[in-house]
Design an enzyme around this catalytic site. Structure first.
Site, PDB file in Angstrom:
ATOM      1  N   SER A 149       0.844  -1.187   0.000  1.00  0.00           N
ATOM      2  CA  SER A 149       0.000   0.000   0.000  1.00  0.00           C
ATOM      3  C   SER A 149       0.883   1.242   0.000  1.00  0.00           C
ATOM      4  O   SER A 149       2.014   1.215   0.513  1.00  0.00           O
ATOM      5  CB  SER A 149      -0.888   0.019   1.253  1.00  0.00           C
ATOM      6  OG  SER A 149      -1.531   1.259   1.417  1.00  0.00           O
ATOM      7  N   TYR A 162      -1.575  -0.129  10.362  1.00  0.00           N
ATOM      8  CA  TYR A 162      -1.723  -0.533   8.963  1.00  0.00           C
ATOM      9  C   TYR A 162      -0.497  -0.109   8.162  1.00  0.00           C
ATOM     10  O   TYR A 162       0.071  -0.894   7.393  1.00  0.00           O
ATOM     11  CB  TYR A 162      -2.989   0.092   8.371  1.00  0.00           C
ATOM     12  CG  TYR A 162      -3.297  -0.356   6.960  1.00  0.00           C
ATOM     13  CD1 TYR A 162      -3.858  -1.605   6.726  1.00  0.00           C
ATOM     14  CD2 TYR A 162      -3.032   0.471   5.868  1.00  0.00           C
ATOM     15  CE1 TYR A 162      -4.154  -2.022   5.431  1.00  0.00           C
ATOM     16  CE2 TYR A 162      -3.325   0.071   4.578  1.00  0.00           C
ATOM     17  CZ  TYR A 162      -3.885  -1.184   4.363  1.00  0.00           C
ATOM     18  OH  TYR A 162      -4.165  -1.594   3.081  1.00  0.00           O
TER      19      TYR A 162
END
Length: 259
Positions: A149, A162
């Protein structure tokens, strides 16, 4: 190898995790479209069966199968690979897509929440790479693609756990690319920005937040799962045979934005 065959995956078996919907399902479909047989893995057995049936109908000449498992649990990871061994399958492509998130301020996370994110987003990929290694090494020309990501490359308001899990996944990609190159295993990653999936819909439903996201995206739109899948598929192809250790941002230019 002919030019055409460099852009095909005929005869290859691919394992895609988190594959019942979103980016994972798009990856499974893209790989099948390029000739690969595909094993889909996801927790939700009902969604998984539906997704497998859809791909089997679309690609009747491919071997499409599914296995329901929570890959954050070691016993279920081992069960998956026992099942793969029992069916006589030998993997040459692994796509580590499974992931989850809990959006909170750093001080608001419980220990169970952040440990759960690490188990699902990092440990599962690390262990799957290790479990798949013997089969991948057999082929002498195998590929692993980790779905990271942009959150692992810069600050994004998705929560610090995250971001740290995705950064760890990118670094795992770099290390394995160097360590396993001599075994004929290429290891790469993709780093999506906002992609239109079931998980992103609630966040993007806020008009003000969506406007802010688009203002930071030079292409001025949200990405589609198929656009991530195309990058993943390229990294699996023989045409990408000299590409390893890379992380390709699929972000509409987000990381290159400047004032």
């Amino acid at each position: 190898m002919t030019t055409a065959s460099r852009w095909r995956l005929d005869g290859r078996m691919a394992l895609v995790t988190g594959a019942s919907k979103g980016i994972g399902f798009a990856c499974a479909r893209e790989l099948a479209g390029l000739g690969a047989d595909v094993i889909l893995v996801a927790r939700d057995e009902t969604h998984l069966e539906t997704s497998c049936a859809e791909l089997a109908e679309e690609f009747p000449d491919r071997d499409i199968d599914g296995f329901a498992a929570d890959l954050a649990v070691q016993e279920q990871r081992l069960e998956l690979f026992d099942w793969i061994a029992d069916r006589g399958t030998s993997l040459s492509v692994l796509v580590n897509n499974v992931g989850t998130n809990v959006r909170k301020a750093t001080l608001d996370y419980t220990e169970a929440e952040y440990r759960g994110l690490i188990e699902t987003n990092v440990i599962s990929a690390f262990e799957l790479c290790r479990l798949a290694y013997p089969q991948l090494a057999e082929h002498g020309s195998a590929a692993i693609v980790n779905v990271g990501s942009v959150s692992g490359l810069t600050h994004v308001r998705t929560g610090s756990p995250y971001g740290l899990t995705k950064a760890a996944l990118h670094q795992l990609t770099h290390n394995l690319a160097c360590e396993w190159a001599e075994d004929g295993i290429r290891v790469n990653a993709v780093a999506p920005w906002y992609i239109r999936t079931q998980r992103s819909e609630p966040v993007l439903a806020d008009p003000e937040y969506l406007e802010e996201v688009l203002s930071r995206t030079p292409m001025g739109r949200i990405g589609e799962p198929e656009e991530v899948a195309a990058a993943v598929a390229f990294l699996c192809l023989p045409a990408a045979s000299y590409v390893t250790g890379e992380c390709i941002a699929v972000d509409g230019g987000f990381l290159r934005y400047g004032f």
